[in-house]
Design a protein around this motif. Structure first.
Motif, PDB file in Angstrom:
ATOM      1  N   GLY A  11       0.804  -1.209   0.000  1.00 13.23           N
ATOM      2  CA  GLY A  11       0.000   0.000   0.000  1.00 13.23           C
ATOM      3  C   GLY A  11       0.835   1.256   0.000  1.00 13.23           C
ATOM      4  N   ASP A  12       0.732   2.019  -1.091  1.00 13.17           N
ATOM      5  CA  ASP A  12       1.355   3.347  -1.198  1.00 13.17           C
ATOM      6  C   ASP A  12       2.877   3.320  -1.176  1.00 13.17           C
ATOM      7  N   ILE A  13       3.462   2.359  -1.865  1.00 14.73           N
ATOM      8  CA  ILE A  13       4.903   2.382  -2.097  1.00 14.73           C
ATOM      9  C   ILE A  13       5.115   2.878  -3.518  1.00 14.73           C
ATOM     10  N   TRP A  14       5.428   4.167  -3.642  1.00 12.07           N
ATOM     11  CA  TRP A  14       5.586   4.817  -4.941  1.00 12.07           C
ATOM     12  C   TRP A  14       7.053   4.975  -5.329  1.00 12.07           C
ATOM     13  N   GLU A  15       7.912   5.029  -4.326  1.00 16.13           N
ATOM     14  CA  GLU A  15       9.348   5.147  -4.536  1.00 16.13           C
ATOM     15  C   GLU A  15      10.057   4.162  -3.614  1.00 16.13           C
ATOM     16  N   ALA A  16      11.319   3.859  -3.925  1.00 20.75           N
ATOM     17  CA  ALA A  16      12.052   2.903  -3.108  1.00 20.75           C
ATOM     18  C   ALA A  16      12.137   3.351  -1.654  1.00 20.75           C
ATOM     19  N   SER A  17      12.223   4.653  -1.422  1.00 19.45           N
ATOM     20  CA  SER A  17      12.307   5.157  -0.055  1.00 19.45           C
ATOM     21  C   SER A  17      11.065   4.823   0.755  1.00 19.45           C
ATOM     22  N   ASP A  18       9.911   4.671   0.085  1.00 23.73           N
ATOM     23  CA  ASP A  18       8.686   4.310   0.794  1.00 23.73           C
ATOM     24  C   ASP A  18       8.790   2.910   1.389  1.00 23.73           C
ATOM     25  N   ALA A  19       9.451   1.992   0.672  1.00 22.54           N
ATOM     26  CA  ALA A  19       9.621   0.632   1.193  1.00 22.54           C
ATOM     27  C   ALA A  19      10.485   0.644   2.448  1.00 22.54           C
ATOM     28  N   VAL A  20      11.538   1.436   2.418  1.00 22.49           N
ATOM     29  CA  VAL A  20      12.401   1.563   3.594  1.00 22.49           C
ATOM     30  C   VAL A  20      11.608   2.112   4.765  1.00 22.49           C
ATOM     31  N   ALA A  21      10.792   3.126   4.492  1.00 24.41           N
ATOM     32  CA  ALA A  21       9.987   3.736   5.553  1.00 24.41           C
ATOM     33  C   ALA A  21       8.963   2.757   6.108  1.00 24.41           C
ATOM     34  N   MET A  22       8.290   2.005   5.228  1.00 24.02           N
ATOM     35  CA  MET A  22       7.293   1.043   5.694  1.00 24.02           C
ATOM     36  C   MET A  22       7.930  -0.013   6.589  1.00 24.02           C
ATOM     37  N   MET A  23       9.064  -0.559   6.155  1.00 21.60           N
ATOM     38  CA  MET A  23       9.698  -1.614   6.928  1.00 21.60           C
ATOM     39  C   MET A  23      10.210  -1.092   8.271  1.00 21.60           C
ATOM     40  N   LEU A  74      11.285   0.398 -10.840  1.00 21.88           N
ATOM     41  CA  LEU A  74      11.196   0.502  -9.385  1.00 21.88           C
ATOM     42  C   LEU A  74      11.804  -0.723  -8.708  1.00 21.88           C
ATOM     43  N   PHE A  75      11.692  -1.887  -9.353  1.00 29.46           N
ATOM     44  CA  PHE A  75      12.208  -3.101  -8.728  1.00 29.46           C
ATOM     45  C   PHE A  75      13.735  -3.086  -8.643  1.00 29.46           C
ATOM     46  N   GLY A  76      14.384  -2.563  -9.658  1.00 29.19           N
ATOM     47  CA  GLY A  76      15.831  -2.396  -9.576  1.00 29.19           C
ATOM     48  C   GLY A  76      16.216  -1.412  -8.489  1.00 29.19           C
ATOM     49  N   ASP A  77      15.456  -0.316  -8.383  1.00 31.70           N
ATOM     50  CA  ASP A  77      15.706   0.667  -7.333  1.00 31.70           C
ATOM     51  C   ASP A  77      15.548   0.035  -5.951  1.00 31.70           C
ATOM     52  N   LEU A  78      14.538  -0.822  -5.803  1.00 31.08           N
ATOM     53  CA  LEU A  78      14.295  -1.464  -4.518  1.00 31.08           C
ATOM     54  C   LEU A  78      15.429  -2.395  -4.126  1.00 31.08           C
ATOM     55  N   ILE A  79      15.934  -3.165  -5.090  1.00 27.58           N
ATOM     56  CA  ILE A  79      17.076  -4.037  -4.794  1.00 27.58           C
ATOM     57  C   ILE A  79      18.255  -3.209  -4.311  1.00 27.58           C
ATOM     58  N   THR A  80      18.509  -2.106  -5.006  1.00 26.26           N
ATOM     59  CA  THR A  80      19.633  -1.242  -4.631  1.00 26.26           C
ATOM     60  C   THR A  80      19.459  -0.665  -3.230  1.00 26.26           C
ATOM     61  N   VAL A  81      18.304  -0.063  -2.981  1.00 28.85           N
ATOM     62  CA  VAL A  81      18.078   0.638  -1.720  1.00 28.85           C
ATOM     63  C   VAL A  81      17.986  -0.329  -0.540  1.00 28.85           C
ATOM     64  N   LEU A  82      17.304  -1.454  -0.722  1.00 25.45           N
ATOM     65  CA  LEU A  82      17.146  -2.385   0.388  1.00 25.45           C
ATOM     66  C   LEU A  82      18.423  -3.164   0.676  1.00 25.45           C
ATOM     67  N   ASN A  83      19.400  -3.040  -0.199  1.00 23.50           N
ATOM     68  CA  ASN A  83      20.715  -3.614   0.058  1.00 23.50           C
ATOM     69  C   ASN A  83      21.739  -2.539   0.421  1.00 23.50           C
ATOM     70  N   GLY A  84      21.228  -1.351   0.798  1.00 20.41           N
ATOM     71  CA  GLY A  84      22.089  -0.317   1.352  1.00 20.41           C
ATOM     72  C   GLY A  84      22.591   0.726   0.386  1.00 20.41           C
ATOM     73  N   GLU A 130      22.082   3.767  -2.893  1.00 15.21           N
ATOM     74  CA  GLU A 130      21.306   4.977  -3.140  1.00 15.21           C
ATOM     75  C   GLU A 130      20.439   4.785  -4.379  1.00 15.21           C
ATOM     76  N   ALA A 131      19.198   5.214  -4.304  1.00 15.45           N
ATOM     77  CA  ALA A 131      18.303   5.086  -5.451  1.00 15.45           C
ATOM     78  C   ALA A 131      18.751   6.006  -6.576  1.00 15.45           C
ATOM     79  N   PRO A 132      18.663   5.549  -7.834  1.00 16.33           N
ATOM     80  CA  PRO A 132      18.995   6.426  -8.964  1.00 16.33           C
ATOM     81  C   PRO A 132      18.044   7.614  -9.027  1.00 16.33           C
TER      82      PRO A 132
END
Length: 380
Positions: free
Chosen positions: A210-222, A242-252, A254-256
């Motif tokens: 729900g409402d994950i529009w950018e990779a930073s939202d996933a970090v915030a939700m978790m 977005l899926f590539g961005d999520l892999i990058t961000v959730l592995n530490g 920076e999102a492009p």
């Protein structure tokens, strides 16, 4: 944090593509995988009756790429026997590596028959459906997961009970869309419900949606909910990267930066061609382009292309025409400020919840809803 797994497969990041009717077909999943491989990408939902009776449209929908792994399929239905038969069938035929159960679809044509998000309102029926699905898949080593909403409306919350039933019956992980059926897609997702579910169900992974529009939202939700992963729905519409961005961000990492218009145009070309290949033999290019029109609006959301271009793409009928329009774009144009957060896909709600007559008279009743004319709902 509990790890997500499908058999021996562990994704690069705890990220799942939500099944979306009319969207997450083989072509769309291929686009997403091209930016972020080794995640879990779930095919659009199919109905158990349609699977068992080998409905042509449904069989067409159940397509996976030759190199697609794991192969994930969502099934819905309100009859435990039929749903168990459907799960057995797709496993026995070697079609899938993972089955997801839909207890969250809010569409009136689904809930009116007692399916989708209506099922959790009858916990004994829910338990039987989950049990039969898990039993059918177990001999094949195919994990079963489940996705659901908070409840029908605020005064009839079912998410905690649903989560516990799923965990007790052997579900591999659960995912909560943090809205009620009545809320539909309006307002904001209530992430606090995901946190409450995580506190209540501790022995299997709990995913948030729900409402994950950018990779930073996933970090915030978790961070806010302690959930074990995220399910991406409308946020990836027109944004398969977005899926590539999520892999990058959730592995530490920076999102492009947001993609420039030239990159978007190239993605649109590739997606349209993948759709044309997907529909070869049942509509071909003409059907593919009609389907792609909605994607055009999503891809260009937030970009300064002008109303005339948008009107032309809303009627695009061939790959050649699409190439002509995209060729006139300024490849260096950037998205407007805040453009990544413009909502795409469904935004309507609240809605009146449609249920079978008398459905809530006895929530403990195990009677199976009337599935008359159910084949008309295939792929709904």
């Amino acid at each position: 944090m509990l790890p997500l797994q499908i058999g021996s497969f562990t994704p690069k990041a705890p990220v799942v593509l939500a099944p979306m009717a009319g969207v997450t077909n083989r072509a769309f999943r291929a686009m997403c995988r091209s930016y972020g491989d080794e995640l879990v990408y779930v095919n659009e939902m199919v109905m158990s009756h349609a699977v068992v009776y080998r409905n042509d449209k449904t069989l067409t929908m159940m397509q996976f790429g030759d190199d697609e792994s794991p192969r994930s399929l969502q099934i819905y239905g309100s009859d435990p026997d039929m749903l168990g038969r459907a799960v057995h069938q797709v496993c026995d035929e070697g079609r899938v590596d993972h089955v997801d159960l839909n207890f969250g679809c809010p569409a009136a044509k689904v809930t009116r028959k007692g399916g989708g998000a209506a099922v959790p309102a009858k916990p004994k029926l829910l338990q039987q459906i989950v049990r039969r699905a898990v039993q059918a898949a177990e001999p094949y080593g195919v994990p079963v997961t489940a996705k659901f909403r908070m409840g029908l409306w605020d005064d009839l919350r079912t998410d905690i009970t649903t989560g516990r039933i799923c965990a007790d019956e052997g579900i591999g992980w659960i995912a909560l869309h943090a809205r009620t059926v009545e809320q539909h897609y309006s307002g904001e997702a209530r992430w606090e419900a995901i946190g409450a579910l995580k506190e209540a169900v501790t022995d299997i992974p709990v995913l948030g949606n729900g409402d994950i529009w950018e990779a930073s939202d996933a970090v915030a939700m978790m961070a806010q909910t302690d959930c074990d992963g995220v399910v991406i729905g409308r946020g990836c519409l027109g944004r398969p990267w977005l899926f590539g961005d999520l892999i990058t961000v959730l592995n530490g990492g920076e999102a492009p930066a947001p993609r420039r218009l030239g990159e978007v145009a190239e993605a649109m070309r590739r997606h349209a061609r993948l759709l044309t290949d997907h529909y070869a033999g049942f509509g071909g290019e003409e059907h593919a382009m009609r389907d792609f029109r909605k994607h055009c609006a999503w891809y260009l959301s937030g970009y300064p292309v002008g109303p005339d271009v948008r009107r032309t793409l809303a009627q695009v009928s061939s790959l050649a025409q699409l190439d002509d329009v995209l060729g006139a774009f300024d490849p260096d144009a950037e998205i407007v400020e805040g453009g990544e957060r413009i909502k795409r896909g469904h935004t309507n709600g609240p809605i009146k919840v449609a249920l079978p007559e008398g459905y809530l008279d006895d929530p403990d009743e195990l009677a199976i809803p009337d599935d008359a004319d159910v084949m008309a709902l295939s792929g709904g």
